[in-house]
Design a protein around this motif. Structure first.
Motif, mmCIF file in Angstrom:
data_model
loop_
_atom_site.group_PDB
_atom_site.id
_atom_site.type_symbol
_atom_site.label_atom_id
_atom_site.label_comp_id
_atom_site.label_asym_id
_atom_site.label_seq_id
_atom_site.Cartn_x
_atom_site.Cartn_y
_atom_site.Cartn_z
ATOM 1 N N MET A 173 0.814 -1.088 -0.217
ATOM 2 C CA MET A 173 0.050 0.020 0.019
ATOM 3 C C MET A 173 0.955 1.303 0.127
ATOM 4 S SD MET A 173 -3.182 -0.970 2.615
ATOM 5 C CE MET A 173 -3.713 0.475 2.713
ATOM 6 N N ALA A 174 1.869 1.393 0.548
ATOM 7 C CA ALA A 174 2.897 2.375 0.715
ATOM 8 C C ALA A 174 3.496 2.442 -0.775
ATOM 9 C CB ALA A 174 3.954 2.075 1.958
ATOM 10 N N ILE A 175 3.944 1.565 -1.288
ATOM 11 C CA ILE A 175 4.061 1.870 -2.648
ATOM 12 C C ILE A 175 3.213 2.444 -3.562
ATOM 13 C CG2 ILE A 175 4.946 0.327 -4.762
ATOM 14 C CD1 ILE A 175 6.211 -1.666 -2.863
ATOM 15 N N PHE A 176 2.310 1.859 -3.622
ATOM 16 C CA PHE A 176 0.834 2.499 -4.301
ATOM 17 C C PHE A 176 0.740 3.995 -4.276
ATOM 18 C CE2 PHE A 176 -3.447 3.421 -4.878
ATOM 19 C CZ PHE A 176 -3.497 3.424 -6.392
ATOM 20 N N VAL A 177 0.676 4.302 -2.731
ATOM 21 C CA VAL A 177 0.293 5.568 -2.258
ATOM 22 C C VAL A 177 1.421 6.512 -2.788
ATOM 23 C CG1 VAL A 177 0.052 7.104 -0.346
ATOM 24 C CG2 VAL A 177 -1.371 4.906 -0.489
ATOM 25 N N CYS A 178 2.642 6.024 -2.364
ATOM 26 C CA CYS A 178 3.534 7.029 -2.643
ATOM 27 C C CYS A 178 3.988 7.335 -4.299
ATOM 28 C CB CYS A 178 5.133 6.568 -1.898
ATOM 29 S SG CYS A 178 5.119 6.492 -0.382
ATOM 30 N N LEU A 179 3.685 6.218 -4.957
ATOM 31 C CA LEU A 179 3.701 6.482 -6.360
ATOM 32 C C LEU A 179 2.627 7.539 -6.956
ATOM 33 C CD1 LEU A 179 5.108 5.669 -9.007
ATOM 34 C CD2 LEU A 179 3.212 3.736 -9.321
ATOM 35 N N VAL A 180 1.647 7.144 -6.281
ATOM 36 C CA VAL A 180 0.464 8.409 -6.992
ATOM 37 C C VAL A 180 0.827 9.694 -6.485
ATOM 38 C CG1 VAL A 180 -2.051 8.800 -6.578
ATOM 39 C CG2 VAL A 180 -1.168 6.651 -7.183
ATOM 40 N N LEU A 181 1.083 9.721 -5.318
ATOM 41 C CA LEU A 181 1.347 11.167 -4.793
ATOM 42 C C LEU A 181 2.428 11.731 -5.421
ATOM 43 C CD1 LEU A 181 0.643 10.696 -1.008
ATOM 44 C CD2 LEU A 181 -0.649 12.111 -2.643
ATOM 45 N N HIS A 182 3.524 10.897 -5.791
ATOM 46 C CA HIS A 182 4.746 11.234 -6.269
ATOM 47 C C HIS A 182 4.482 11.956 -7.827
ATOM 48 C CE1 HIS A 182 8.869 11.652 -7.732
ATOM 49 N NE2 HIS A 182 8.567 10.965 -8.580
ATOM 50 N N LEU A 183 3.512 11.089 -8.449
ATOM 51 C CA LEU A 183 3.208 11.601 -9.903
ATOM 52 C C LEU A 183 2.284 13.002 -9.726
ATOM 53 C CD1 LEU A 183 2.494 8.069 -11.272
ATOM 54 C CD2 LEU A 183 4.623 9.647 -11.636
ATOM 55 N N PHE A 184 1.467 13.075 -8.854
ATOM 56 C CA PHE A 184 0.607 14.187 -8.549
ATOM 57 C C PHE A 184 1.488 15.335 -8.461
ATOM 58 C CE2 PHE A 184 -1.597 16.871 -5.665
ATOM 59 C CZ PHE A 184 -2.654 17.596 -6.541
ATOM 60 N N PHE A 185 2.456 15.307 -7.504
ATOM 61 C CA PHE A 185 3.545 16.420 -7.266
ATOM 62 C C PHE A 185 4.246 16.727 -8.352
ATOM 63 C CE2 PHE A 185 2.708 15.227 -2.606
ATOM 64 C CZ PHE A 185 1.906 16.240 -2.459
ATOM 65 N N ILE A 186 4.620 15.620 -9.114
ATOM 66 C CA ILE A 186 5.729 16.079 -10.431
ATOM 67 C C ILE A 186 4.768 16.729 -11.357
ATOM 68 C CG2 ILE A 186 6.677 14.863 -12.263
ATOM 69 C CD1 ILE A 186 8.554 14.699 -10.078
ATOM 70 N N ALA A 187 3.321 16.395 -11.344
ATOM 71 C CA ALA A 187 2.652 17.284 -12.418
ATOM 72 C C ALA A 187 2.383 18.514 -11.807
ATOM 73 C CB ALA A 187 1.297 16.315 -12.661
ATOM 74 N N MET A 188 2.113 18.731 -10.635
ATOM 75 C CA MET A 188 1.879 20.018 -10.155
ATOM 76 C C MET A 188 3.082 20.883 -10.173
ATOM 77 S SD MET A 188 0.905 21.116 -6.013
ATOM 78 C CE MET A 188 -0.545 19.891 -6.224
ATOM 79 N N ALA A 189 4.231 20.472 -10.003
ATOM 80 C CA ALA A 189 5.329 21.394 -10.206
ATOM 81 C C ALA A 189 5.562 21.709 -11.574
ATOM 82 C CB ALA A 189 6.591 20.195 -9.744
#
Length: 105
Positions: free
Chosen positions: A47-63
């Motif tokens: 679950m940590a892998i999935f959540v961290c991946l989704v959040l990482h991609l979201f923050f990359i898109a935001m930046a």
């Protein structure tokens, strides 16, 4: 001024990438013997892998959006060449940010 707005998503993307790497490392040989002994640890790490991946991609898109770059392109590159492209992308974001700060000063 856009650089200052992009600092928070860049920092958040870095944190989520580090957490993703730690979660993935729990399934690699030195740590796997401890992780595999508990079903709860396996589920939590997954679950940590999935959540961290989704959040990482979201923050990359935001930046990327805040720096007037294509969010879709940066997210696709990050997914295809994970984690190397994410590391390089975050370094480039930060490097361009520092150069823009120096140019405006």
């Amino acid at each position: 001024m856009q650089v200052a707005r992009a600092q928070q998503p860049i920092a958040a993307a870095t944190v989520t990438l580090v957490l993703w790497m730690i979660s993935v490392a729990s399934f690699l040989p030195p740590m796997f013997k401890y992780t595999s002994q508990s079903v709860l640890l396996i589920i939590a790490a997954g679950m940590a892998i999935f959540v961290c991946l989704v959040l990482h991609l979201f923050f990359i898109a935001m930046a990327a959006k805040r720096l007037d770059r294509s969010p879709v392109l940066w997210v696709v590159i990050s997914i295809l060449f994970m984690p190397v492209a994410s590391i390089i992308g975050l370094i480039l974001f930060e490097w361009f940010s520092e150069q823009e700060k120096e140019a405006t000063a």
